[in-house]
Motif scaffolding. Sequence first.
Motif, PDB file in Angstrom:
ATOM      1  N   GLN A  90       0.798  -1.217   0.000  1.00  0.00           N
ATOM      2  CA  GLN A  90       0.000   0.000   0.000  1.00  0.00           C
ATOM      3  C   GLN A  90       0.837   1.276   0.000  1.00  0.00           C
ATOM      4  O   GLN A  90       0.412   2.286  -0.558  1.00  0.00           O
ATOM      5  CB  GLN A  90      -0.925   0.008   1.232  1.00  0.00           C
ATOM      6  N   ASN A 185      -2.010   1.289  -7.174  1.00  0.00           N
ATOM      7  CA  ASN A 185      -3.031   1.181  -6.127  1.00  0.00           C
ATOM      8  C   ASN A 185      -4.010   0.051  -6.426  1.00  0.00           C
ATOM      9  O   ASN A 185      -4.428  -0.679  -5.523  1.00  0.00           O
ATOM     10  CB  ASN A 185      -3.789   2.502  -5.989  1.00  0.00           C
ATOM     11  N   SER A 189      -4.169  -3.220  -4.121  1.00  0.00           N
ATOM     12  CA  SER A 189      -5.413  -3.544  -3.415  1.00  0.00           C
ATOM     13  C   SER A 189      -5.889  -4.948  -3.757  1.00  0.00           C
ATOM     14  O   SER A 189      -6.416  -5.661  -2.895  1.00  0.00           O
ATOM     15  CB  SER A 189      -6.500  -2.518  -3.777  1.00  0.00           C
ATOM     16  N   PHE A 192      -3.654  -7.171  -1.813  1.00  0.00           N
ATOM     17  CA  PHE A 192      -3.649  -6.843  -0.388  1.00  0.00           C
ATOM     18  C   PHE A 192      -4.538  -7.770   0.436  1.00  0.00           C
ATOM     19  O   PHE A 192      -4.099  -8.337   1.442  1.00  0.00           O
ATOM     20  CB  PHE A 192      -4.088  -5.382  -0.221  1.00  0.00           C
TER      21      PHE A 192
END
Length: 263
Positions: A90, A185, A189, A192
Amino acid sequence: MTTTLTPPRPARAARTSRTAAVAVLKTETRLFRREPAGLFWIMVFPTVLLVVLGSIPGFRDPDKALGGIRFVDAYVPVAVLLSMIMAGLQAMPPVITGYRERGILRRMSATPVRPSALLGAQMGLHGVAALISAVLSLTVGRLAFHVALPHQLFGYALALLLAVLSALALGALVSALSRTSKVANAIGSAVFFPMMFSAGVWLPVQAMPDTLGRIVELLPFGAAAQALNEAAAGSWPGWDHLGILALWTVLLSAAATRWFRWE
């Protein structure tokens, strides 16, 4: 007549490169400290989550599903890994891809400062932040909830180091595959949440069904969670878990090196 000796050209170039790398590290450190949001999510949030969960009375009672330990005991390694996931997926990729997107890396290639110095500085800073967060989680767990400190200290440190390296290697791969910060991003994500699950954020690895647990242990953070739990209990981390961590670090690093572009 006096003759002035000058260092050979390769020696002067190496010294200039080292000086430039130190300057980059100092600059990136100042910029890193000016990002309170990033510092919070890496260094503070995992411990805050540990405190919130540890404050639930039922999580402080022994659980048969966890082998007789408390949920809060099992969650300390999870909080440790969560900081690494935040740093690797992140925080770091948007910074590096942002530099590429704005042409900073391309301009650096025409100066004595090598882009690799910037990448090394970013990985080092995020790695140190994750390790500080790990120490904070261990300290708060001990002081607030009487969670025992790792009994096998050297094994715990080795597992911790391999986990940090694998997280940074994963972040480097995300940076390599992302042309822009938005893409970084999005990819970060997408990866993640599976990594959070494998680390045991929602369900500790040792409480997972056997088949699911064996699959999760093949992933970097699943293997790291088991290695940290074993070291915390006083055993040397399983060589299979350490080997999986080392293998993932090598594979992810090789892939990041293969696909990374400075422009």
